[in-house]
Design a protein around this motif. Structure first.
Motif, PDB file in Angstrom:
ATOM      1  N   ASN A 170       1.006  -1.128  -0.104  1.00  0.00           N
ATOM      2  CA  ASN A 170      -0.143  -0.090  -0.022  1.00  0.00           C
ATOM      3  C   ASN A 170       0.847   1.334  -0.063  1.00  0.00           C
ATOM      4  OD1 ASN A 170       0.725   0.469   2.704  1.00  0.00           O
ATOM      5  ND2 ASN A 170      -0.824  -0.871   3.252  1.00  0.00           N
ATOM      6  N   GLU A 171       0.196   2.600   0.150  1.00  0.00           N
ATOM      7  CA  GLU A 171       0.940   3.672   0.158  1.00  0.00           C
ATOM      8  C   GLU A 171       2.084   3.759   1.036  1.00  0.00           C
ATOM      9  OE1 GLU A 171      -2.598   5.328   0.277  1.00  0.00           O
ATOM     10  OE2 GLU A 171      -2.965   4.923  -1.561  1.00  0.00           O
ATOM     11  N   THR A 172       1.850   3.116   2.275  1.00  0.00           N
ATOM     12  CA  THR A 172       2.820   3.100   3.314  1.00  0.00           C
ATOM     13  C   THR A 172       4.199   2.149   3.144  1.00  0.00           C
ATOM     14  OG1 THR A 172       1.526   1.683   4.671  1.00  0.00           O
ATOM     15  CG2 THR A 172       1.188   4.179   5.029  1.00  0.00           C
ATOM     16  N   ASP A 173       4.016   1.217   2.233  1.00  0.00           N
ATOM     17  CA  ASP A 173       4.928   0.351   2.220  1.00  0.00           C
ATOM     18  C   ASP A 173       6.146   0.932   1.265  1.00  0.00           C
ATOM     19  OD1 ASP A 173       3.729  -1.555   3.456  1.00  0.00           O
ATOM     20  OD2 ASP A 173       2.639  -2.515   1.927  1.00  0.00           O
ATOM     21  N   SER A 174       7.317   0.331   1.517  1.00  0.00           N
ATOM     22  CA  SER A 174       8.350   1.014   0.620  1.00  0.00           C
ATOM     23  C   SER A 174       8.523   0.492  -0.622  1.00  0.00           C
ATOM     24  CB  SER A 174       9.743   0.613   1.481  1.00  0.00           C
ATOM     25  OG  SER A 174       9.927  -0.628   1.622  1.00  0.00           O
ATOM     26  N   ALA A 175       7.901  -0.796  -0.863  1.00  0.00           N
ATOM     27  CA  ALA A 175       7.850  -1.483  -2.167  1.00  0.00           C
ATOM     28  C   ALA A 175       6.519  -1.526  -2.690  1.00  0.00           C
ATOM     29  CB  ALA A 175       8.461  -2.687  -2.122  1.00  0.00           C
ATOM     30  N   PRO A 176       6.313  -1.527  -4.009  1.00  0.00           N
ATOM     31  CA  PRO A 176       4.784  -1.701  -4.667  1.00  0.00           C
ATOM     32  C   PRO A 176       4.495  -3.299  -4.316  1.00  0.00           C
ATOM     33  CG  PRO A 176       6.453  -1.387  -6.183  1.00  0.00           C
ATOM     34  CD  PRO A 176       7.238  -1.407  -5.092  1.00  0.00           C
ATOM     35  N   TYR A 177       5.161  -4.132  -4.216  1.00  0.00           N
ATOM     36  CA  TYR A 177       4.838  -5.606  -4.351  1.00  0.00           C
ATOM     37  C   TYR A 177       6.129  -6.326  -3.215  1.00  0.00           C
ATOM     38  CZ  TYR A 177       7.998  -6.537  -7.770  1.00  0.00           C
ATOM     39  OH  TYR A 177       9.092  -6.515  -8.675  1.00  0.00           O
ATOM     40  N   SER A 178       5.522  -7.422  -2.662  1.00  0.00           N
ATOM     41  CA  SER A 178       6.580  -8.323  -1.939  1.00  0.00           C
ATOM     42  C   SER A 178       6.171  -9.661  -2.569  1.00  0.00           C
ATOM     43  CB  SER A 178       6.227  -8.317  -0.327  1.00  0.00           C
ATOM     44  OG  SER A 178       6.251  -7.124  -0.008  1.00  0.00           O
ATOM     45  N   ILE A 179       7.353 -10.505  -2.735  1.00  0.00           N
ATOM     46  CA  ILE A 179       7.270 -11.772  -3.293  1.00  0.00           C
ATOM     47  C   ILE A 179       7.698 -12.572  -2.041  1.00  0.00           C
ATOM     48  CG2 ILE A 179       8.377 -13.634  -4.694  1.00  0.00           C
ATOM     49  CD1 ILE A 179       9.228 -11.376  -6.649  1.00  0.00           C
ATOM     50  N   PHE A 180       6.634 -13.776  -1.588  1.00  0.00           N
ATOM     51  CA  PHE A 180       7.148 -14.956  -0.517  1.00  0.00           C
ATOM     52  C   PHE A 180       7.091 -16.060  -1.376  1.00  0.00           C
ATOM     53  CE2 PHE A 180       5.049 -11.338   1.372  1.00  0.00           C
ATOM     54  CZ  PHE A 180       5.777 -11.059   2.631  1.00  0.00           C
ATOM     55  N   LEU A 181       8.261 -16.823  -1.031  1.00  0.00           N
ATOM     56  CA  LEU A 181       8.606 -18.004  -1.546  1.00  0.00           C
ATOM     57  C   LEU A 181       8.633 -19.465  -0.687  1.00  0.00           C
ATOM     58  CD1 LEU A 181       9.609 -19.936  -4.136  1.00  0.00           C
ATOM     59  CD2 LEU A 181      11.872 -18.979  -3.464  1.00  0.00           C
ATOM     60  N   TYR A 182       7.661 -20.337  -0.852  1.00  0.00           N
ATOM     61  CA  TYR A 182       7.593 -21.206   0.078  1.00  0.00           C
ATOM     62  C   TYR A 182       8.302 -22.736  -0.499  1.00  0.00           C
ATOM     63  CZ  TYR A 182       4.281 -17.716   1.661  1.00  0.00           C
ATOM     64  OH  TYR A 182       3.537 -16.912   1.935  1.00  0.00           O
ATOM     65  N   PRO A 183       9.429 -22.684  -0.245  1.00  0.00           N
ATOM     66  CA  PRO A 183      10.192 -23.633  -1.020  1.00  0.00           C
ATOM     67  C   PRO A 183       9.910 -25.296  -0.496  1.00  0.00           C
ATOM     68  CG  PRO A 183      11.586 -22.864   0.621  1.00  0.00           C
ATOM     69  CD  PRO A 183      10.354 -22.210   0.836  1.00  0.00           C
ATOM     70  N   ASN A 184      10.335 -25.957  -1.349  1.00  0.00           N
ATOM     71  CA  ASN A 184      10.160 -27.476  -1.094  1.00  0.00           C
ATOM     72  C   ASN A 184      11.635 -28.010  -1.479  1.00  0.00           C
ATOM     73  OD1 ASN A 184      10.392 -27.644  -4.047  1.00  0.00           O
ATOM     74  ND2 ASN A 184       8.173 -28.348  -4.251  1.00  0.00           N
ATOM     75  N   GLU A 185      12.305 -27.088  -1.955  1.00  0.00           N
ATOM     76  CA  GLU A 185      13.998 -27.199  -2.077  1.00  0.00           C
ATOM     77  C   GLU A 185      14.761 -26.016  -2.006  1.00  0.00           C
ATOM     78  OE1 GLU A 185      16.733 -29.022  -5.815  1.00  0.00           O
ATOM     79  OE2 GLU A 185      14.726 -28.859  -6.166  1.00  0.00           O
ATOM     80  N   VAL A 186      15.837 -26.297  -1.056  1.00  0.00           N
ATOM     81  CA  VAL A 186      16.660 -25.077  -0.899  1.00  0.00           C
ATOM     82  C   VAL A 186      18.250 -25.706  -0.819  1.00  0.00           C
ATOM     83  CG1 VAL A 186      17.586 -23.625   0.823  1.00  0.00           C
ATOM     84  CG2 VAL A 186      15.237 -23.748   0.597  1.00  0.00           C
ATOM     85  N   GLU A 187      18.955 -25.297  -1.646  1.00  0.00           N
ATOM     86  CA  GLU A 187      20.390 -25.686  -1.818  1.00  0.00           C
ATOM     87  C   GLU A 187      21.486 -24.729  -1.978  1.00  0.00           C
ATOM     88  OE1 GLU A 187      22.915 -28.039  -5.549  1.00  0.00           O
ATOM     89  OE2 GLU A 187      20.580 -28.545  -5.462  1.00  0.00           O
TER      90      GLU A 187
END
Length: 110
Positions: free
Chosen positions: A81-98
């Motif tokens: 929203n207008e008070t956030d520093s970024a217009p959007y945020s990406i959230f990743l819910y991994p099943n693999e981390v390497e």
């Protein structure tokens, strides 16, 4: 079929264990990736927030600031929203981390 996001980036700070409002623990970290604009010949850094429900992973001790990781999983994009520093945020819910790189452990020799 659920859309999947695969990315390679560097951790902005050490991964930590957090707890959600339901009491479920998860590993939390953010990874940075650069986007290059050939028109302006400039790179900008963007961030992906990673929420990994695997708090008992032996990889936790390796998820330190600056290491490069490969992450694959489902994702969500939240519009700010207008008070956030970024217009959007990406959230990743991994099943693999390497981890692709590891930090050397410091040793003191006497």
């Amino acid at each position: 079929m659920t859309p999947v996001l695969e990315t390679i980036g560097r951790l902005g700070k050490d991964a930590i264990i957090r707890e959600n409002s339901n009491g479920k623990k998860f590993v939390s970290f953010s990874i940075a990736y650069d986007k290059y604009n050939p028109k302006t010949k400039e790179s900008t850094t963007s961030w992906i927030n990673v929420i990994w429900y695997n708090e008992k992973t032996p990889l936790l001790k390796h998820l330190k600031k600056g290491i490069q990781v490969f992450v694959r999983g489902s994702f969500d994009i939240k519009v700010g929203n207008e008070t956030d520093s970024a217009p959007y945020s990406i959230f990743l819910y991994p099943n693999e981390v390497e981890p692709l790189t590891f930090q050397r452990e410091e040793t003191t020799e006497g």
